[in-house]
Design a protein around this motif. Sequence first.
Motif, PDB file in Angstrom:
ATOM      1  N   GLU A   1       0.831  -1.214   0.000  1.00  0.00           N
ATOM      2  CA  GLU A   1       0.000   0.000   0.000  1.00  0.00           C
ATOM      3  C   GLU A   1       0.861   1.258   0.000  1.00  0.00           C
ATOM      4  OE1 GLU A   1      -3.262   2.167   2.902  1.00  0.00           O
ATOM      5  OE2 GLU A   1      -3.328  -0.038   2.709  1.00  0.00           O
ATOM      6  N   GLU A   2       2.006   1.227   0.666  1.00  0.00           N
ATOM      7  CA  GLU A   2       2.854   2.422   0.722  1.00  0.00           C
ATOM      8  C   GLU A   2       3.363   2.805  -0.676  1.00  0.00           C
ATOM      9  OE1 GLU A   2       7.169   1.185   2.167  1.00  0.00           O
ATOM     10  OE2 GLU A   2       5.633   0.123   3.325  1.00  0.00           O
ATOM     11  N   ILE A   3       3.583   1.815  -1.551  1.00  0.00           N
ATOM     12  CA  ILE A   3       4.006   2.115  -2.922  1.00  0.00           C
ATOM     13  C   ILE A   3       2.850   2.721  -3.709  1.00  0.00           C
ATOM     14  CG2 ILE A   3       4.775   1.083  -5.097  1.00  0.00           C
ATOM     15  CD1 ILE A   3       6.375  -0.930  -3.430  1.00  0.00           C
ATOM     16  N   ILE A   4       1.650   2.184  -3.521  1.00  0.00           N
ATOM     17  CA  ILE A   4       0.479   2.760  -4.191  1.00  0.00           C
ATOM     18  C   ILE A   4       0.277   4.198  -3.731  1.00  0.00           C
ATOM     19  CG2 ILE A   4      -2.021   2.571  -4.490  1.00  0.00           C
ATOM     20  CD1 ILE A   4      -0.446   0.432  -6.005  1.00  0.00           C
ATOM     21  N   ARG A   5       0.497   4.465  -2.450  1.00  0.00           N
ATOM     22  CA  ARG A   5       0.362   5.843  -1.938  1.00  0.00           C
ATOM     23  C   ARG A   5       1.419   6.765  -2.574  1.00  0.00           C
ATOM     24  NH1 ARG A   5      -3.331   6.576   1.792  1.00  0.00           N
ATOM     25  NH2 ARG A   5      -4.151   4.754   2.902  1.00  0.00           N
ATOM     26  N   LYS A   6       2.603   6.256  -2.762  1.00  0.00           N
ATOM     27  CA  LYS A   6       3.652   7.051  -3.415  1.00  0.00           C
ATOM     28  C   LYS A   6       3.245   7.395  -4.850  1.00  0.00           C
ATOM     29  CE  LYS A   6       8.456   6.756  -4.998  1.00  0.00           C
ATOM     30  NZ  LYS A   6       9.658   5.911  -5.110  1.00  0.00           N
ATOM     31  N   ILE A   7       2.714   6.418  -5.582  1.00  0.00           N
ATOM     32  CA  ILE A   7       2.270   6.660  -6.955  1.00  0.00           C
ATOM     33  C   ILE A   7       1.123   7.667  -6.961  1.00  0.00           C
ATOM     34  CG2 ILE A   7       1.211   5.573  -8.984  1.00  0.00           C
ATOM     35  CD1 ILE A   7       2.709   2.990  -8.197  1.00  0.00           C
ATOM     36  N   ALA A   8       0.234   7.568  -5.992  1.00  0.00           N
ATOM     37  CA  ALA A   8      -0.912   8.476  -5.922  1.00  0.00           C
ATOM     38  C   ALA A   8      -0.482   9.929  -5.759  1.00  0.00           C
ATOM     39  CB  ALA A   8      -1.830   8.074  -4.771  1.00  0.00           C
ATOM     40  N   ARG A   9       0.671  10.152  -5.142  1.00  0.00           N
ATOM     41  CA  ARG A   9       1.165  11.516  -4.936  1.00  0.00           C
ATOM     42  C   ARG A   9       1.919  12.063  -6.149  1.00  0.00           C
ATOM     43  NH1 ARG A   9       2.461   9.184   0.189  1.00  0.00           N
ATOM     44  NH2 ARG A   9       4.629   8.897  -0.463  1.00  0.00           N
ATOM     45  N   ASP A  10       2.280  11.198  -7.078  1.00  0.00           N
ATOM     46  CA  ASP A  10       3.135  11.588  -8.209  1.00  0.00           C
ATOM     47  C   ASP A  10       2.275  11.790  -9.463  1.00  0.00           C
ATOM     48  OD1 ASP A  10       5.022  11.952 -10.156  1.00  0.00           O
ATOM     49  OD2 ASP A  10       6.208  10.171  -9.660  1.00  0.00           O
ATOM     50  N   GLU A  11       1.904  13.023  -9.745  1.00  0.00           N
ATOM     51  CA  GLU A  11       1.035  13.313 -10.889  1.00  0.00           C
ATOM     52  C   GLU A  11       1.803  13.456 -12.196  1.00  0.00           C
ATOM     53  OE1 GLU A  11      -1.503  16.617 -10.113  1.00  0.00           O
ATOM     54  OE2 GLU A  11      -2.453  15.661  -8.365  1.00  0.00           O
ATOM     55  N   GLY A  12       3.123  13.317 -12.156  1.00  0.00           N
ATOM     56  CA  GLY A  12       3.922  13.565 -13.344  1.00  0.00           C
ATOM     57  C   GLY A  12       4.601  12.363 -13.951  1.00  0.00           C
ATOM     58  N   THR A  13       4.305  11.154 -13.459  1.00  0.00           N
ATOM     59  CA  THR A  13       5.054   9.974 -13.897  1.00  0.00           C
ATOM     60  C   THR A  13       4.123   8.793 -14.131  1.00  0.00           C
ATOM     61  OG1 THR A  13       6.892  10.727 -12.507  1.00  0.00           O
ATOM     62  CG2 THR A  13       7.014   8.474 -13.333  1.00  0.00           C
ATOM     63  N   VAL A  14       4.459   7.979 -15.132  1.00  0.00           N
ATOM     64  CA  VAL A  14       3.785   6.709 -15.377  1.00  0.00           C
ATOM     65  C   VAL A  14       4.604   5.600 -14.721  1.00  0.00           C
ATOM     66  CG1 VAL A  14       3.144   5.016 -17.141  1.00  0.00           C
ATOM     67  CG2 VAL A  14       2.740   7.464 -17.549  1.00  0.00           C
TER      68      VAL A  14
ATOM     69  N   ILE B   1      13.865   6.985 -17.829  1.00  0.00           N
ATOM     70  CA  ILE B   1      15.239   6.597 -18.134  1.00  0.00           C
ATOM     71  C   ILE B   1      16.151   7.753 -17.729  1.00  0.00           C
ATOM     72  CG2 ILE B   1      16.869   5.986 -19.954  1.00  0.00           C
ATOM     73  CD1 ILE B   1      14.439   4.976 -21.586  1.00  0.00           C
ATOM     74  N   ALA B   2      17.133   7.460 -16.901  1.00  0.00           N
ATOM     75  CA  ALA B   2      18.099   8.476 -16.485  1.00  0.00           C
ATOM     76  C   ALA B   2      19.460   8.106 -17.051  1.00  0.00           C
ATOM     77  CB  ALA B   2      18.146   8.566 -14.963  1.00  0.00           C
ATOM     78  N   ARG B   3      19.852   8.840 -18.085  1.00  0.00           N
ATOM     79  CA  ARG B   3      21.168   8.643 -18.683  1.00  0.00           C
ATOM     80  C   ARG B   3      21.805  10.023 -18.841  1.00  0.00           C
ATOM     81  NH1 ARG B   3      18.868   3.779 -22.471  1.00  0.00           N
ATOM     82  NH2 ARG B   3      19.011   2.171 -20.853  1.00  0.00           N
ATOM     83  N   GLU B   4      22.272  10.352 -20.040  1.00  0.00           N
ATOM     84  CA  GLU B   4      22.825  11.702 -20.230  1.00  0.00           C
ATOM     85  C   GLU B   4      21.750  12.755 -19.975  1.00  0.00           C
ATOM     86  OE1 GLU B   4      24.932  14.401 -23.735  1.00  0.00           O
ATOM     87  OE2 GLU B   4      24.444  12.291 -24.101  1.00  0.00           O
ATOM     88  N   HIS B   5      20.510  12.417 -20.348  1.00  0.00           N
ATOM     89  CA  HIS B   5      19.359  13.268 -20.072  1.00  0.00           C
ATOM     90  C   HIS B   5      18.338  12.441 -19.300  1.00  0.00           C
ATOM     91  CE1 HIS B   5      21.023  16.216 -22.843  1.00  0.00           C
ATOM     92  NE2 HIS B   5      21.147  15.260 -23.743  1.00  0.00           N
ATOM     93  N   PHE B   6      17.307  13.119 -18.779  1.00  0.00           N
ATOM     94  CA  PHE B   6      16.266  12.408 -18.031  1.00  0.00           C
ATOM     95  C   PHE B   6      15.002  12.349 -18.872  1.00  0.00           C
ATOM     96  CE2 PHE B   6      12.780  12.081 -14.913  1.00  0.00           C
ATOM     97  CZ  PHE B   6      13.144  10.875 -14.329  1.00  0.00           C
ATOM     98  N   TYR B   7      14.537  11.141 -19.139  1.00  0.00           N
ATOM     99  CA  TYR B   7      13.381  10.897 -19.986  1.00  0.00           C
ATOM    100  C   TYR B   7      12.289  10.228 -19.154  1.00  0.00           C
ATOM    101  CZ  TYR B   7      17.096  10.933 -23.592  1.00  0.00           C
ATOM    102  OH  TYR B   7      18.172  11.240 -24.381  1.00  0.00           O
ATOM    103  N   LYS B   8      11.042  10.606 -19.415  1.00  0.00           N
ATOM    104  CA  LYS B   8       9.961   9.862 -18.758  1.00  0.00           C
ATOM    105  C   LYS B   8       8.658  10.032 -19.531  1.00  0.00           C
ATOM    106  CE  LYS B   8       8.293  13.369 -15.469  1.00  0.00           C
ATOM    107  NZ  LYS B   8       7.934  13.615 -14.051  1.00  0.00           N
ATOM    108  N   LEU B   9       7.772   9.043 -19.356  1.00  0.00           N
ATOM    109  CA  LEU B   9       6.407   9.176 -19.844  1.00  0.00           C
ATOM    110  C   LEU B   9       5.623   9.993 -18.826  1.00  0.00           C
ATOM    111  CD1 LEU B   9       5.454   5.614 -21.161  1.00  0.00           C
ATOM    112  CD2 LEU B   9       6.215   7.597 -22.481  1.00  0.00           C
ATOM    113  N   VAL B  10       4.813  10.903 -19.345  1.00  0.00           N
ATOM    114  CA  VAL B  10       3.966  11.758 -18.509  1.00  0.00           C
ATOM    115  C   VAL B  10       2.530  11.259 -18.652  1.00  0.00           C
ATOM    116  CG1 VAL B  10       3.146  14.122 -18.140  1.00  0.00           C
ATOM    117  CG2 VAL B  10       5.522  13.706 -18.823  1.00  0.00           C
ATOM    118  N   PRO B  11       1.775  11.140 -17.549  1.00  0.00           N
ATOM    119  CA  PRO B  11       0.465  10.497 -17.607  1.00  0.00           C
ATOM    120  C   PRO B  11      -0.674  11.371 -18.149  1.00  0.00           C
ATOM    121  CG  PRO B  11       0.961  11.085 -15.346  1.00  0.00           C
ATOM    122  CD  PRO B  11       2.199  11.390 -16.155  1.00  0.00           C
TER     123      PRO B  11
END
Length: 278
Positions: A51-64, A77-87
């Motif tokens: 449940e604590e992981i689900i709560r963490k996801i619930a607080r993060d409106e910017g990440t899939v 993906i964190a490499r030379e630049h930071f890439y992510k899918l936005v929900p």
Amino acid sequence: MAIYYLTFREARALLTGTLEINPDLGKTDTKIEVKKEGNTFVFPDGTIVKEEIIRKIARDEGTVYFIKEGEVFKAAIAREHFYKLVPTIPPTIEINGIRMHRTKDTNPLRDTLAKVNTVNPREGEKVLDTCMGLGYTAIEAARRGAHVVTIEKDPNVIELARINPWSLELFSNSRIKIIHGDSYEVIKKFEDEEFNVIIHDPPRFSLAGELYSEKFYKELYRVLKPGGRLFHYVGNPGKKYRHKDIQRGVMERLRRAGFVRVRKVEEALGVVALKPER
């Protein structure tokens, strides 16, 4: 092995007792049933998420997030630049905080349709999509019956496209060919008059100025058939870059490269142009 996608929306639903959720970022109407057992949630394949992981996801409106083989991952993906899918629905990709689709007062799907509709690829036509990203443009053009060649320079973007359920058709539709490379160089390998349509949606001018150059536009002109259509995404009309009107400069260079009937398309924040008939 099933993959389940979670955003703050699904996480908040689970925490408020809604145990039927969509697992594919809204791509379909599919629902899965998640069981609540004590301080854990059990997914249909048996994966247990605290449940604590689900709560963490619930607080993060910017990440899939996604669940695969019993583990929870960020679609990032964190490499030379930071890439992510936005929900957003469908998702966009963010690179170092810069979103690759318009999301203010629209969404990536409407943004894509606005661009593709300017040149309206037709059954049997060949389309060049110069900057693939998550592939929504290529997918839409292929759905209209066109054969699409799409180019992507960044392997990290291709990797995120493979993760994104809205991009899966890129890798399964026989009408789509993906080339990993730099459009500035790849275009030199195409035959003269190979394409009926070009959709040119480059990164912003400050990141890829060579894709706004007259030299590159001459290559676009070369590979386009007589009577062929070009759409060039530029960005917000009226915006200035170091006191220079980017859109006006684009239009002037396109004309010098040989294009005619060059005009703004405000709803798509870009420019359309034609190669003259013989």
